[in-house]
Design an enzyme around this catalytic site. Structure first.
Site, PDB file in Angstrom:
ATOM      1  N   ASP A  95       3.047  -3.778  -2.668  1.00 50.34           N
ATOM      2  CA  ASP A  95       3.524  -2.809  -3.030  1.00 50.34           C
ATOM      3  C   ASP A  95       4.241  -3.132  -4.392  1.00 50.34           C
ATOM      4  O   ASP A  95       5.276  -4.319  -3.926  1.00 50.34           O
ATOM      5  CB  ASP A  95       3.519  -1.757  -2.619  1.00 50.34           C
ATOM      6  CG  ASP A  95       4.011  -0.667  -3.005  1.00 50.34           C
ATOM      7  OD1 ASP A  95       3.242   0.156  -3.016  1.00 50.34           O
ATOM      8  OD2 ASP A  95       4.406  -0.658  -4.359  1.00 50.34           O
ATOM      9  N   HIS A 146      -5.924   3.672  -0.485  1.00 50.13           N
ATOM     10  CA  HIS A 146      -5.160   2.611   0.570  1.00 50.13           C
ATOM     11  C   HIS A 146      -4.111   2.910   1.172  1.00 50.13           C
ATOM     12  O   HIS A 146      -4.003   3.662   1.446  1.00 50.13           O
ATOM     13  CB  HIS A 146      -3.850   2.236  -1.061  1.00 50.13           C
ATOM     14  CG  HIS A 146      -3.600   3.640  -1.519  1.00 50.13           C
ATOM     15  ND1 HIS A 146      -4.049   4.369  -2.139  1.00 50.13           N
ATOM     16  CD2 HIS A 146      -2.038   3.430  -1.774  1.00 50.13           C
ATOM     17  CE1 HIS A 146      -2.662   5.080  -2.586  1.00 50.13           C
ATOM     18  NE2 HIS A 146      -2.070   4.476  -1.648  1.00 50.13           N
ATOM     19  N   VAL A 191      -2.322   7.457  -6.482  1.00 49.42           N
ATOM     20  CA  VAL A 191      -2.808   6.737  -6.870  1.00 49.42           C
ATOM     21  C   VAL A 191      -4.322   7.028  -6.126  1.00 49.42           C
ATOM     22  O   VAL A 191      -4.178   7.048  -4.997  1.00 49.42           O
ATOM     23  CB  VAL A 191      -2.888   5.251  -6.614  1.00 49.42           C
ATOM     24  CG1 VAL A 191      -4.472   4.417  -7.559  1.00 49.42           C
ATOM     25  CG2 VAL A 191      -1.365   5.008  -7.724  1.00 49.42           C
TER      26      VAL A 191
HETATM   27  P1  DGP Z   1       0.879   7.021  -2.945  1.00 48.84           P
HETATM   28  O1  DGP Z   1       1.928   7.807  -2.995  1.00 48.84           O
HETATM   29  O2  DGP Z   1       0.537   5.892  -1.257  1.00 48.84           O
HETATM   30  O3  DGP Z   1      -0.469   6.539  -3.993  1.00 48.84           O
HETATM   31  O4  DGP Z   1       0.453   5.118  -2.868  1.00 48.84           O
HETATM   32  C1  DGP Z   1       0.732   3.910  -4.341  1.00 48.84           C
HETATM   33  C2  DGP Z   1       1.257   2.675  -4.188  1.00 48.84           C
HETATM   34  O5  DGP Z   1       1.455   2.441  -5.437  1.00 48.84           O
HETATM   35  C3  DGP Z   1       2.864   2.856  -4.550  1.00 48.84           C
HETATM   36  O6  DGP Z   1       3.325   2.425  -3.559  1.00 48.84           O
HETATM   37  C4  DGP Z   1       2.620   2.239  -5.540  1.00 48.84           C
HETATM   38  C5  DGP Z   1       2.096   1.403  -5.816  1.00 48.84           C
HETATM   39  N1  DGP Z   1       1.527   0.814  -7.209  1.00 48.84           N
HETATM   40  C6  DGP Z   1       1.041   2.158  -8.656  1.00 48.84           C
HETATM   41  N2  DGP Z   1       0.598   0.816  -9.471  1.00 48.84           N
HETATM   42  C7  DGP Z   1       0.719  -0.294  -9.269  1.00 48.84           C
HETATM   43  C8  DGP Z   1       0.692  -0.840  -9.577  1.00 48.84           C
HETATM   44  O7  DGP Z   1       0.048  -1.066 -10.582  1.00 48.84           O
HETATM   45  N3  DGP Z   1       0.405  -2.312  -8.861  1.00 48.84           N
HETATM   46  C9  DGP Z   1       0.964  -2.354  -7.311  1.00 48.84           C
HETATM   47  N4  DGP Z   1       1.049  -3.593  -6.930  1.00 48.84           N
HETATM   48  N5  DGP Z   1       1.271  -1.358  -6.665  1.00 48.84           N
HETATM   49  C10 DGP Z   1       1.461  -0.191  -7.243  1.00 48.84           C
END
Ligand code: DGP
Length: 114
Positions: free
Chosen positions: A30, A100, A96
């Site tokens: 993350d 996930h 997102v």
């Molecule tokens: P949620 O709140 O459950 O939709 O979690 C989305 C997660 O995704 C949040 O903890 C941050 C992570 N995240 C958002 N954009 C990116 C990205 O571009 N790359 C990575 N590795 N993580 C991301």
């Protein structure tokens, strides 16, 4: 393929710190970790939310959790303990819209979650 940021990670358009991948799943760290170990496991199939999971996805969802347990072992948090969770829609904080599974570990988790 979905055009969310996670769809782009799954198809290699955007880079991520990938810790596991196979024909169905990709797992990566993350970007904003909430614990010393914070990994997201996604299906390559662009399912937007848990609400959109269909009966034919049952095996895929099983594989998602099996991969999470394998990754936890690989990361050295299986024995101490870790949390898996899926945020579904806005009230849960989903940001997102590509399904996930979060894996969080390396610190003591609190309950109830915020
Ligand atoms: P949620 O709140 O459950 O939709 O979690 C989305 C997660 O995704 C949040 O903890 C941050 C992570 N995240 C958002 N954009 C990116 C990205 O571009 N790359 C990575 N590795 N993580 C991301």
């Amino acid at each position: 393929m979905s055009d969310t940021i996670f769809g782009k990670i799954a198809n290699g358009e955007i880079s991520a710190d990938i810790v596991y991948e196979d024909e169905n799943l990709v797992a990566f760290r993350d970007l904003h970790p909430q614990a010393p170990t914070h990994i997201l496991v996604i299906p390559r199939k662009p399912i937007p939310t848990l609400n959109a999971v269909q009966p034919e996805d049952a095996e895929l969802i099983g594989k998602l959790f099996l991969a999470a347990a394998k990754i936890a072992e690989q990361e050295g948090i299986a024995r101490s303990g870790y949390r898996t969770l899926i945020n579904c829609n806005a009230a849960a904080g989903q940001t997102v819209y590509h399904l996930h599974l979060h894996i969080l570990g390396g610190r003591q988790m609190q309950w109830p979650p915020g």
